[in-house]
Design a protein around this motif. Structure first.
Motif, short mmCIF file in Angstrom:
data_model
loop_
_atom_site.label_atom_id
_atom_site.label_comp_id
_atom_site.label_asym_id
_atom_site.label_seq_id
_atom_site.Cartn_x
_atom_site.Cartn_y
_atom_site.Cartn_z
N LEU A 13 -93.44 -37.13 -18.80
CA LEU A 13 -94.02 -35.95 -19.44
C LEU A 13 -94.91 -35.18 -18.47
O LEU A 13 -94.88 -33.95 -18.43
CB LEU A 13 -94.83 -36.37 -20.68
N THR A 14 -95.67 -35.89 -17.66
CA THR A 14 -96.50 -35.24 -16.64
C THR A 14 -95.63 -34.49 -15.64
O THR A 14 -95.94 -33.36 -15.26
CB THR A 14 -97.39 -36.28 -15.93
N TYR A 15 -94.54 -35.12 -15.23
CA TYR A 15 -93.60 -34.48 -14.31
C TYR A 15 -93.05 -33.19 -14.91
O TYR A 15 -93.00 -32.16 -14.24
CB TYR A 15 -92.48 -35.46 -13.97
N LEU A 16 -92.65 -33.23 -16.17
CA LEU A 16 -92.13 -32.03 -16.83
C LEU A 16 -93.16 -30.91 -16.85
O LEU A 16 -92.84 -29.76 -16.53
CB LEU A 16 -91.72 -32.35 -18.27
N LEU A 20 -92.71 -27.35 -14.95
CA LEU A 20 -92.74 -26.11 -15.73
C LEU A 20 -93.80 -25.14 -15.22
O LEU A 20 -93.62 -23.93 -15.27
CB LEU A 20 -92.96 -26.41 -17.22
N SER A 21 -94.90 -25.67 -14.72
CA SER A 21 -95.97 -24.79 -14.24
C SER A 21 -95.72 -24.30 -12.80
O SER A 21 -96.23 -23.25 -12.42
CB SER A 21 -97.33 -25.47 -14.35
N LYS A 28 -86.46 -21.55 -18.16
CA LYS A 28 -85.22 -21.07 -18.74
C LYS A 28 -84.32 -22.21 -19.23
O LYS A 28 -83.33 -21.96 -19.89
CB LYS A 28 -84.45 -20.22 -17.72
N TYR A 29 -84.66 -23.44 -18.88
CA TYR A 29 -83.85 -24.60 -19.27
C TYR A 29 -83.99 -24.89 -20.75
O TYR A 29 -85.06 -24.69 -21.35
CB TYR A 29 -84.27 -25.84 -18.49
N LEU A 62 -93.77 -28.70 -24.41
CA LEU A 62 -93.16 -28.03 -23.27
C LEU A 62 -93.50 -26.56 -23.16
O LEU A 62 -93.64 -26.04 -22.05
CB LEU A 62 -91.64 -28.19 -23.33
N PHE A 63 -93.64 -25.87 -24.27
CA PHE A 63 -93.73 -24.42 -24.22
C PHE A 63 -95.05 -23.83 -24.66
O PHE A 63 -95.18 -22.62 -24.71
CB PHE A 63 -92.56 -23.81 -25.01
#
Length: 65
Positions: A13-16, A20-21, A28-29, A62-63
């Protein structure tokens, strides 16, 4: 104080969030693609990890700004 699978999912989750940042193309994924990129087996596994570890849905995690 957490199990190994929870630790691994927390790292995913940290990687995501980091990707994203720092990598605008990731925004866009789809959630399915993001789950795959982070090493989750499917979007349900990502959703379960978000709910368990963060208390929110995968989309919220995520968003959100």
């Amino acid at each position: 104080g957490q199990s190994f699978p929870d630790f691994v999912n927390s790292c995913r989750l940290t990687y995501l969030k980091d990707e994203l940042s720092h990598n605008p193309i990731w925004k866009k994924y789809s959630i399915d693609a993001l789950a795959f990129e982070a090493g989750f087996g499917n979007r349900q596994a990502l959703h379960f990890a978000c709910k368990k570890l963060r208390g929110i849905t995968a989309a919220q995690f995520l968003f959100k700004s």
